[in-house]
Design a protein around this motif. Structure first.
Motif, short mmCIF file in Angstrom:
data_model
loop_
_atom_site.label_atom_id
_atom_site.label_comp_id
_atom_site.label_asym_id
_atom_site.label_seq_id
_atom_site.Cartn_x
_atom_site.Cartn_y
_atom_site.Cartn_z
N LYS A 76 32.47 40.87 38.94
CA LYS A 76 32.21 39.43 39.11
C LYS A 76 30.83 39.05 38.39
O LYS A 76 30.37 38.18 37.61
CB LYS A 76 32.30 38.90 40.43
CG LYS A 76 31.20 37.72 40.98
CD LYS A 76 31.89 36.59 41.29
CE LYS A 76 30.93 35.36 41.69
NZ LYS A 76 31.30 34.14 41.11
N SER A 99 41.76 34.53 39.22
CA SER A 99 40.28 34.86 39.58
C SER A 99 39.79 33.82 40.34
O SER A 99 38.63 33.83 40.65
CB SER A 99 39.47 35.34 38.35
OG SER A 99 39.26 34.32 37.70
N LEU A 110 32.03 30.39 30.14
CA LEU A 110 31.50 31.38 31.12
C LEU A 110 30.32 30.55 31.81
O LEU A 110 29.93 29.36 31.47
CB LEU A 110 31.05 32.55 30.23
CG LEU A 110 32.16 33.49 29.64
CD1 LEU A 110 31.67 34.61 28.70
CD2 LEU A 110 33.21 33.92 30.83
N THR A 160 36.11 32.26 39.92
CA THR A 160 34.86 32.96 40.37
C THR A 160 34.28 33.61 38.81
O THR A 160 33.47 34.15 39.11
CB THR A 160 35.14 34.03 41.44
OG1 THR A 160 36.12 34.76 40.86
CG2 THR A 160 35.58 33.47 42.56
N LEU A 161 35.28 33.57 37.75
CA LEU A 161 34.64 34.31 36.58
C LEU A 161 34.36 33.56 35.60
O LEU A 161 33.82 33.71 34.57
CB LEU A 161 35.78 35.49 36.17
CG LEU A 161 36.00 36.48 37.29
CD1 LEU A 161 37.40 37.37 36.76
CD2 LEU A 161 34.95 37.16 37.54
N PHE A 185 30.49 38.63 34.64
CA PHE A 185 30.63 37.46 33.92
C PHE A 185 29.67 36.31 34.71
O PHE A 185 29.41 35.27 34.03
CB PHE A 185 31.99 37.12 34.70
CG PHE A 185 33.48 37.39 33.99
CD1 PHE A 185 34.08 37.02 33.08
CD2 PHE A 185 33.87 38.84 34.50
CE1 PHE A 185 35.07 37.44 32.20
CE2 PHE A 185 34.94 39.28 33.79
CZ PHE A 185 35.39 38.74 32.87
N ARG A 202 30.36 45.42 28.45
CA ARG A 202 29.67 45.37 29.56
C ARG A 202 30.94 45.69 30.85
O ARG A 202 30.56 46.32 31.81
CB ARG A 202 29.03 43.89 29.97
CG ARG A 202 27.78 43.96 29.07
CD ARG A 202 26.98 42.63 29.35
NE ARG A 202 27.63 41.53 28.51
CZ ARG A 202 27.65 40.29 29.34
NH1 ARG A 202 27.25 40.07 30.56
NH2 ARG A 202 28.32 39.30 28.82
N LEU A 203 31.90 45.25 30.78
CA LEU A 203 33.15 45.61 31.60
C LEU A 203 33.33 47.26 31.63
O LEU A 203 33.50 47.84 32.76
CB LEU A 203 34.31 44.84 31.27
CG LEU A 203 34.27 43.42 31.70
CD1 LEU A 203 35.83 42.88 31.28
CD2 LEU A 203 34.15 42.95 32.94
N LEU A 220 31.49 41.09 26.35
CA LEU A 220 31.79 41.04 27.51
C LEU A 220 32.72 42.38 27.94
O LEU A 220 32.42 43.09 28.85
CB LEU A 220 32.60 39.95 28.01
CG LEU A 220 33.22 39.53 29.04
CD1 LEU A 220 31.64 39.22 30.23
CD2 LEU A 220 34.28 38.38 29.18
N GLY A 269 42.33 39.37 45.40
CA GLY A 269 41.14 39.99 44.41
C GLY A 269 41.56 39.92 42.92
O GLY A 269 42.55 39.22 42.67
N TYR A 270 40.80 40.43 42.07
CA TYR A 270 41.14 40.48 40.63
C TYR A 270 42.42 41.60 40.57
O TYR A 270 42.36 42.22 41.12
CB TYR A 270 40.01 40.86 39.95
CG TYR A 270 38.52 40.09 40.27
CD1 TYR A 270 38.74 38.59 40.34
CD2 TYR A 270 37.23 40.54 40.64
CE1 TYR A 270 37.72 37.79 40.32
CE2 TYR A 270 36.33 39.60 40.67
CZ TYR A 270 36.56 38.35 40.53
OH TYR A 270 35.36 37.66 40.82
N ASP A 271 43.02 41.10 39.29
CA ASP A 271 44.05 42.22 39.12
C ASP A 271 43.43 43.08 38.28
O ASP A 271 43.72 43.35 37.04
CB ASP A 271 45.04 41.09 38.15
CG ASP A 271 46.43 41.83 37.98
OD1 ASP A 271 46.59 43.08 38.20
OD2 ASP A 271 47.39 41.11 37.52
#
Lengths: 464, 464
Positions: free
Chosen positions: A447, A196, A168, A199-200, A450, B445-446, B442, B186-188
């Protein structure tokens, strides 16, 4: 101490500030070159190297661009002014192959084809099959959720990734996923990280699903049709006949004429390539020949001039026509390979739209499509200008204007900006148009979970 | 105004405070019953209903438990004290079937089998195949990333979901994904939402990938082996022989003896079910018979007493043995169906571990496994106690202690707590053990990005 001095003090000779290294890290296979020069290139060999780079980058608030083989087609891994380029191409070991579990564990820098070579000894293969597989890395395949020729039958890269180890932004190590096909404990971070684009987090290890190599010999069928609508119609008829080809590739007349000139009559496999559209199908598995014969029948009934391979050599001659596409285009200039996807039923319309844009703008747009999944690669060929300076933009404004029209048309047909190459830098300006406001906003906030300081590949996917 | 009065004022008769409705919403097919009684059950029929419920719940800070058919096996959708149960079972329309694009668009409450019935008219099917498919909803399948019998060959639910429409905690509508197999803009988020068990948003529409029904008739092979190690060895040998069965199910001797008693000699298909372990394989597609014959040969060489189906009827007799498993167990009490997955190569060890736990604790643990993907269902049969009060815990402490040992063993073998049922309420206490601290933190937090007030299915997946 400067960040570069700090990196050098902690990591020694793997930190380069050599001008040639810095320059090489600014570009990828899209032809895009990032503005300015990065601070350093770090060639990581171990997970600890990656962790150290990210710890230091966090301390100094310096952006990190993760890079593998540099074969991207969207400018997503190019070192720009003020960044550290973290090159993981040297992390290229295959750590495990477990035939009994149908999985392999690899470092991110292993070349796709090298993994396949090692797997072949066990009768296994890694299905993700981007056209770049001889030169692209598994880590890059995962970072972009790479596609390729086999996705309709064998899935995209995401479906071949079981687990990841990721560093990370702050240097913490994160493990995601399982060594099993099934596993639903918690959120699917493996899938979120796949595609991703750096970017993560930085992928430092991947557990990938491998498959038994299909039994029997693949069979190839190809045909030339009078126009692209007929070829697209034949592709649809093959799907409607419940045939499941491994490969289904379509070359439009603009592209086929270029290929025909490049190959000459000797390379035509007896097909009338000079005019018309080309459709190539490959079937595999125990029923390959029977399926191929049915494909040939469907193609014939749709007006195709059909050839069915009778052995590996005649199959290779048909495949060579598809493979000649990019070498042929490259003789005419720098090729910007675009990558829209539309629902298969809209493919014919998308070809019409592209032909219309080409006619209106005067920009030639040869197209090749993975017809089995509606993924079109319209190619913008930019003549090589000997007077072009190194800081001049690669893509002239009129070409971007044509591409802009094309992207909007793909979205209007229910499609997507990018089927398999990623957003990178080159397509980020259209990102919000496709995602819509709610998703765009949510993705920015994910984003930030992360990467709260925004140091991971800034400028890729999202504008800064 | 109370939240219930507000819901009633805005939504009218779809809001129920009927005691029977409230009570029914507290339980699922795991046998778990949530503590306390929810405030109301809202039977949403439209997307606007769902948005209104979430808007109001946000305003009052009231938890929302989303529920479909209530067929979950982890207590993940049970209304507890102080919650609003949002029932989407009534959103059950099939909105589109597009054979040419191999997709369907459905509301979340459509029953898996109903979708398959509608698809069959087009020669298509939806591959996710949980054992509950006759009663479970597509929305629930997606919310749990449901597995089933066909995953090794046809993938888990995630691989069949192309796009989602989701209502977020504040009532905002979010669209994710594409109508194409490929799409990497973008993200999945589609994959992130799949398997998120109602903790990130409420699915109100899904675009799913459908497939052509395999050509030809499926062929069934079954065999009885002297012990579970031999049966697991045969399953491994089938994988090693590069055969790709659609179904591969293993019943251990404890379970098989129960099934044998339940079916009697007439239901044994001529196999010696009273002692030994059972392995059932089904092959499909154009090469089904040839593959089944090879499977039979492998089973025989591994010491199995083998039967190969010769027609649909004889195949059904073999399949009936597998299908009798749960009805047979249910005669002995309430069945807590556990759901660990281990790498296939560790399956034999996992069976040994379970037998050891059973011997040590005196808890009988009959096991059935999806052997093709290492997914074991150890069943804890809890005798029905006529004196049990409604607020007594379903699962006695000694059973949870045995299950705890089993979960830890599965993790130690590189496996997972849950292969396909989800974490729900029943397994949340082991979540952090499997994920590790970095991932657990994590994931929390998501969740907060999607649901900052923590009103979506609190207590499911994470402890409150």
């Amino acid at each position: 101490m400067s960040v570069v001095a700090h990196l050098q003090a902690e990591l020694g000779s793997i930190v380069s500030v050599d001008a040639a290294d810095l320059a090489a890290s600014r570009t990828d296979k899209s032809g895009w070159t990032a503005a300015g020069t990065p601070l350093a290139v770090v060639r990581a060999i171990t997970v600890q190297h990656v962790q150290a780079v990210l710890r230091i980058a966090t301390e100094y608030r310096i952006p990190v661009i993760t890079r593998g083989a540099g074969t991207g087609l969207a400018g997503g891994a190019c070192g720009s002014a003020g960044t550290i380029v973290l090159n993981v191409a040297g992390m290229s070991r295959i750590l495990e192959i477990r035939p009994e579990d149908e999985l392999a564990v690899v470092e991110p820098g292993v070349i796709n084809q090298h993994l396949n070579d090692a797997l072949a000894e066990h009768g296994l293969w890694f299905a993700p099959d981007p056209a770049s597989k001889a030169i692209s890395t598994v880590g890059g395949n995962i970072a972009t959720n790479a596609g390729g020729l086999l996705c309709a039958k064998y899935g995209v890269t995401r479906e071949a990734v079981l687990a990841l180890t990721v560093v990370l932004a702050d240097g913490t190590l994160l493990h995601t996923g399982h060594r099993t096909v099934k596993g639903v404990t918690g959120y699917d971070l493996t899938a979120l990280l796949t595609g991703s684009e750096g970017t993560l987090g930085v992928i430092v290890e991947a557990t990938v699903r491998v498959r038994a190599i299909p039994i029997g010999t693949a069979v190839t069928v190809a045909a030339v049709f009078t126009d692209v609508a007929a070829a697209a119609g034949a592709a649809a008829a093959i799907t409607a006949a419940r045939l499941g080809p491994a490969v289904m590739e379509l070359i439009d007349p603009v592209a086929l004429a270029i290929v025909a000139r490049y190959l000459g009559p000797a390379g035509s496999a007896g097909l009338p390539l000079a005019s018309g559209a080309f459709l190539l199908v490959q079937t595999d598995g125990p029923g390959a020949l029977g399926e191929a014969e049915q494909v040939a029948t469907v193609m014939g009934s749709q007006g195709g001039d059909v050839r069915l391979s009778t052995d590996e050599e005649s199959g290779e001659r048909l495949l060579a026509i598809r493979r000649a596409m990019h070498p042929a285009l490259e003789q005419h200039g720098t090729v910007l390979i675009e990558d829209v996807s539309v629902p298969r039923s809209r493919m014919k319309e998308m070809f019409e739209v592209i032909a219309g844009i080409s006619a209106r703008t005067g920009v030639s747009i040869p197209v090749i499509a993975h017809a089995g999944d509606g993924n079109l690669h319209p190619n913008f060929v930019i003549p090589i200008d000997p007077l072009r300076g190194t800081d001049d933009p690669l893509v002239p404004d009129n070409v971007w204007a044509a591409a802009d029209e094309m992207f909007r048309a793909a979205l209007a047909l229910g499609g997507t900006l990018t089927g398999e190459h990623g957003v990178g830098v080159l397509k980020r300006r259209w990102l919000a148009d496709e995602l819509g406001e709610a998703s765009f906003d949510l993705q920015r906030r994910l984003k930030a979970v992360f990467d709260p300081l925004g140091i991971l590949n800034p400028g890729t996917m999202f504008e800064r």
